[in-house]
Scaffold this active site. Structure first.
Site, mmCIF file in Angstrom:
data_model
loop_
_atom_site.group_PDB
_atom_site.id
_atom_site.type_symbol
_atom_site.label_atom_id
_atom_site.label_comp_id
_atom_site.label_asym_id
_atom_site.label_seq_id
_atom_site.Cartn_x
_atom_site.Cartn_y
_atom_site.Cartn_z
ATOM 1 N N CYS A 16 0.776 -1.336 0.051
ATOM 2 C CA CYS A 16 0.006 -0.009 0.142
ATOM 3 C C CYS A 16 0.797 1.499 0.017
ATOM 4 O O CYS A 16 1.485 1.414 -0.810
ATOM 5 C CB CYS A 16 -1.020 -0.185 0.968
ATOM 6 S SG CYS A 16 -2.278 0.956 0.946
ATOM 7 N N HIS A 67 -3.785 -5.648 1.421
ATOM 8 C CA HIS A 67 -3.493 -6.017 2.716
ATOM 9 C C HIS A 67 -3.909 -7.316 2.815
ATOM 10 O O HIS A 67 -4.747 -8.094 2.154
ATOM 11 C CB HIS A 67 -4.212 -4.928 3.640
ATOM 12 C CG HIS A 67 -3.536 -3.609 3.677
ATOM 13 N ND1 HIS A 67 -2.448 -3.282 4.176
ATOM 14 C CD2 HIS A 67 -4.221 -2.431 2.917
ATOM 15 C CE1 HIS A 67 -2.217 -2.047 3.989
ATOM 16 N NE2 HIS A 67 -3.184 -1.577 3.267
#
Length: 480
Positions: free
Chosen positions: A328, A426
């Site tokens: 991310c 994630h």
């Protein structure tokens, strides 16, 4: 309502343990935290985000997480204050002082979410935030006594004996609280005890005598707590790496690290020596892999990484043949540049990236919040996880994506030599098949760990721990 004498006294775990214990008794239980502050968040099935601790509590209650379980989430962004998440969606940004003016406007949404959970449940277990005795923040409070009074929720106060001074913590709370607030407290729990419990009999009696509250439990330290996702990064800062045999994976602890429970499955693997690198330390030269984790303030964390000299360490690591994985915000840092034309992280600006991937990122006001499944292309393994980010990344290295989602969308990028990679997803390593394939890729041996199963087993053990050491029959008597 479970409130605490301070942060990190164990409120979240007590709520999770009680939730599973009461569910095991056949009750419909829901967790609720009116206001949370954390950069460790989870995506809900209704397309929002809540604190990771409330998602864990929902799991303990055998429920799907909902935005109603944590209607107000504050995500710190350093000097820029906090991003305010209301019922799972971005509502704006606020500095600490300005946020006090937000609270009256947020209160109706908090009470509506609470009412919905009440209507669906036999028992709602509410978690407070920080300390019950933060009298400087009492005006318009929605997190502790202000909520308790509005909801007519009886309070049990938790103190932490492990840090010392628990008698003063609990008695001191009674001393400083307004009399009407103090009257909401029905009992207390002393948490994280180590040693011979009989040695604290006098302490429990003294607290009860001085406060007038019922003693509801002296709870021994729950060693397995480290297997469960942490609510915030406070504990990470205090950790010291316990070296073990295995492939070294290094993670620099950036100031605004987010969703760091991504690392928990790797930490649990016996063949992985996961090292959290504190500020002032060097990235270990023997690392096979460096992970740049998620960040709530990517450009600020990129600047912090450079201040620590970790960018120099990272280039040396790559020259030695090491691998790098950005998740991310960490993925965004690996590219050539990050642009913030709308000031999503504070001021409008641009930052030079690390240049290890041939990609560029533009931060946008659209936040992606979705659960994803698909296939990890370089490892030929299935995966599941979730996306939680602002920003769009593109460039030549995106022609070599890491993931192909169900439905055909691609995510992530690989360098031409296959040693630098990044993606927005994630939760990857919680997937046993994905984790095994990834560890094989970096030269580590995966164990037979069933990570998701281990979380549920730990919650069951936590429930038994609470049943043994807390008078939960008394809690049911107290509940209104």
């Amino acid at each position: 309502m479970i409130q605490g004498t301070g942060s990190d006294v164990g409120k979240s775990l007590v709520v999770a343990g009680l939730a599973r214990a009461f569910v095991n008794r056949g009750l419909r239980v829901a967790p609720f935290k009116p206001q949370n502050m954390s950069n460790n968040a989870a995506v809900t099935e209704d397309g929002g985000e809540i604190g990771r601790a409330q998602a864990l509590q929902a799991r303990a209650a055998r429920l799907a997480p909902s935005v109603d379980m944590n209607p107000v989430l504050l995500k710190p962004q350093g000097a820029n204050g906090s991003q305010v998440i209301l019922r799972g969606a971005i509502a704006g940004q606020a500095k600490a002082r300005d946020y006090q003016d937000w609270k009256p406007r947020l209160k109706p949404a908090v009470m509506e979410s609470f009412a919905r959970l009440k209507a669906q449940s036999d028992l709602v277990i509410v978690e407070g935030a920080g300390s019950a005795a933060e009298i400087n923040l009492r005006a318009n409070d929605i997190a502790n006594m202000g909520f308790a009074r509005e909801a007519n929720a009886p309070v049990v106060l938790v103190g932490d004996i492990d840090r010392g001074g628990v008698i003063a913590q609990l008695v001191g709370c009674k001393a400083v609280l307004d009399a009407e607030d103090a009257a909401m407290i029905e009992g207390f729990i002393v948490n994280k005890f180590r040693g011979d419990a009989s040695l604290f009999d006098e302490g429990m009696h003294f607290i009860a005598q001085r406060t007038g509250w019922r003693a509801l439990g002296l709870v021994p330290y729950f060693d397995a707590a480290s297997r469960l996702p942490a609510e915030d990064a406070f504990g990470l800062r205090a950790q010291r790496n316990a070296r073990k045999q295995g492939v070294v994976v290094a993670v620099p602890l950036l100031p605004h690290i987010a969703n760091f429970d991504d690392l928990d499955p790797l930490k649990a693997e016996p063949g992985v020596d996961l090292r959290l690198v504190q500020p002032g330390e060097l990235l270990p030269a023997d690392a096979a892999l460096v992970i740049l984790p998620g960040s709530k303030a990517t450009m600020a964390d990129l600047a912090a990484l450079r201040r620590e000299g970790w960018d120099i360490d990272l280039r040396a690591h790559v020259r030695r043949g090491g691998r790098v994985f950005g998740i991310c915000g960490g993925y965004q840092m690996l590219g050539r540049a990050i642009r913030d034309p709308q000031g999503m992280e504070g001021d409008v600006g641009r930052a030079e990236g690390l240049g290890l991937l041939d990609v560029d990122t533009t931060l946008t006001d659209k936040k992606t919040l979705t659960r994803v499944t698909g296939r990890a292309l370089p490892f030929d393994a299935p995966f599941h996880g979730y996306e939680m980010h602002v920003g769009e990344t593109s460039g030549p290295d995106c022609a070599r994506p890491l993931f192909r989602f169900e439905g055909g969308r691609a995510d992530g990028a690989f360098s031409h030599d296959g040693r630098i990679m990044g993606a927005y997803v994630h939760g990857l390593f919680a997937d046993d098949a994905m984790r095994a394939a990834f560890l094989n890729f970096i030269g580590a041996e995966a164990s037979a760990l069933r990570f998701e199963t281990s979380i549920d087993e730990t919650l069951d053990a936590l429930a038994t721990h609470c049943e043994t050491h807390i008078d939960i029959d008394a809690l049911l008597e107290i509940a209104r």
